[in-house]
Enzyme design. Structure first.
Site, mmCIF file in Angstrom:
data_model
loop_
_atom_site.group_PDB
_atom_site.id
_atom_site.type_symbol
_atom_site.label_atom_id
_atom_site.label_comp_id
_atom_site.label_asym_id
_atom_site.label_seq_id
_atom_site.Cartn_x
_atom_site.Cartn_y
_atom_site.Cartn_z
ATOM 1 N N HIS A 206 -60.743 31.487 -59.468
ATOM 2 C CA HIS A 206 -62.126 31.795 -59.082
ATOM 3 C C HIS A 206 -62.298 32.046 -57.578
ATOM 4 O O HIS A 206 -63.138 32.857 -57.189
ATOM 5 C CB HIS A 206 -63.060 30.648 -59.486
ATOM 6 N N HIS B 265 -66.227 37.013 -59.689
ATOM 7 C CA HIS B 265 -65.877 36.131 -58.569
ATOM 8 C C HIS B 265 -65.734 36.893 -57.248
ATOM 9 O O HIS B 265 -65.824 36.310 -56.176
ATOM 10 C CB HIS B 265 -64.589 35.366 -58.866
ATOM 11 N N CYS C 77 -50.357 17.392 -45.348
ATOM 12 C CA CYS C 77 -50.428 16.333 -44.329
ATOM 13 C C CYS C 77 -50.668 15.028 -45.090
ATOM 14 O O CYS C 77 -50.342 14.927 -46.271
ATOM 15 C CB CYS C 77 -51.479 16.628 -43.253
ATOM 16 N N THR D 245 -53.523 13.502 -46.045
ATOM 17 C CA THR D 245 -54.526 13.685 -47.103
ATOM 18 C C THR D 245 -54.624 15.131 -47.586
ATOM 19 O O THR D 245 -55.263 15.396 -48.603
ATOM 20 C CB THR D 245 -55.927 13.304 -46.581
ATOM 21 N N ASP E 172 -47.199 18.011 -41.506
ATOM 22 C CA ASP E 172 -47.030 17.119 -40.365
ATOM 23 C C ASP E 172 -45.982 16.049 -40.696
ATOM 24 O O ASP E 172 -45.302 16.124 -41.732
ATOM 25 C CB ASP E 172 -48.380 16.548 -39.886
HETATM 26 C C1 RB5 Z 1 -51.876 11.439 -39.756
HETATM 27 O O1 RB5 Z 1 -51.954 10.058 -39.551
HETATM 28 C C2 RB5 Z 1 -53.028 11.880 -40.643
HETATM 29 O O2 RB5 Z 1 -54.231 11.737 -39.989
HETATM 30 C C3 RB5 Z 1 -52.817 13.297 -41.111
HETATM 31 O O3 RB5 Z 1 -51.607 13.417 -41.779
HETATM 32 C C4 RB5 Z 1 -53.846 13.868 -42.073
HETATM 33 O O4 RB5 Z 1 -54.039 13.012 -43.163
HETATM 34 C C5 RB5 Z 1 -55.120 14.335 -41.500
HETATM 35 O O5 RB5 Z 1 -55.984 14.894 -42.187
#
Ligand code: RB5
Length: 147
Positions: A98, A133, A65, A67, A8
């Site tokens: 695994h 596994h 993205c 996180t 993203d």
């Molecule tokens: C975008 O602000 C953020 O929510 C997205 O990049 C991501 O971290 C969502 O899981």
């Protein structure tokens, strides 16, 4: 070997760094975007990566993205995808050995570019061990099939 990459708006810069890193190692990258800093929706790109891998267009996927969580959740909605969010190399390596992970996810707001390279390298170099596994990985597919 082909790697589908999707991200993203939070991860354009890191995607380009990792894209160059894996291309230098001889992998072919299918860049599914986004390549814009304009705010967008991670599910769109997670699904694109998942579909590219599940269809066989790509051998593996890398999804990024903020996180790594949202885009991995989206990729995991595609049948046959085992996407793992990894913030360090050990988990990345074991997720391949695994769990036979076929999509690696991480967060551009969580890991720096050097850590992301180490995570990616360990994951790409690791091989699925199969054996004991396989039964458990098959169980994941069974869950998918009955839900
Ligand atoms: C975008 O602000 C953020 O929510 C997205 O990049 C991501 O971290 C969502 O899981």
């Amino acid at each position: 070997m082909k790697i589908a990459m999707g991200n993203d708006h939070t991860a354009v810069e890191l995607k380009n760094i990792i894209k160059a890193f894996v291309e230098e190692k001889g992998y072919e990258v299918i860049d599914l975007g986004t390549n814009s800093a304009e705010s967008c929706d991670y599910p769109v790109y997670g699904e694109k990566v998942g579909r590219a891998v599940a269809s066989g267009e790509a051998d593996l996927g890398i999804a990024i993205c903020g996180t790594g969580v949202g885009i991995s959740l989206a990729a995991n909605k595609v049948k046959g995808i085992r996407a793992c969010v990894c913030s360090e190399p050990y988990t990345a390596k074991l997720s391949k050995m695994h769990n036979n992970s076929n999509v690696l996810a991480f967060g551009a707001r969580v890991v720096g570019s050097e850590m992301a390279k180490m995570i990616t390298e360990e994951w790409l170099n690791a091989e699925y061990e199969g054996g004991r596994h396989q039964r458990r990985v098959d169980m994941l597919a069974e869950i998918e099939n009955r839900n």
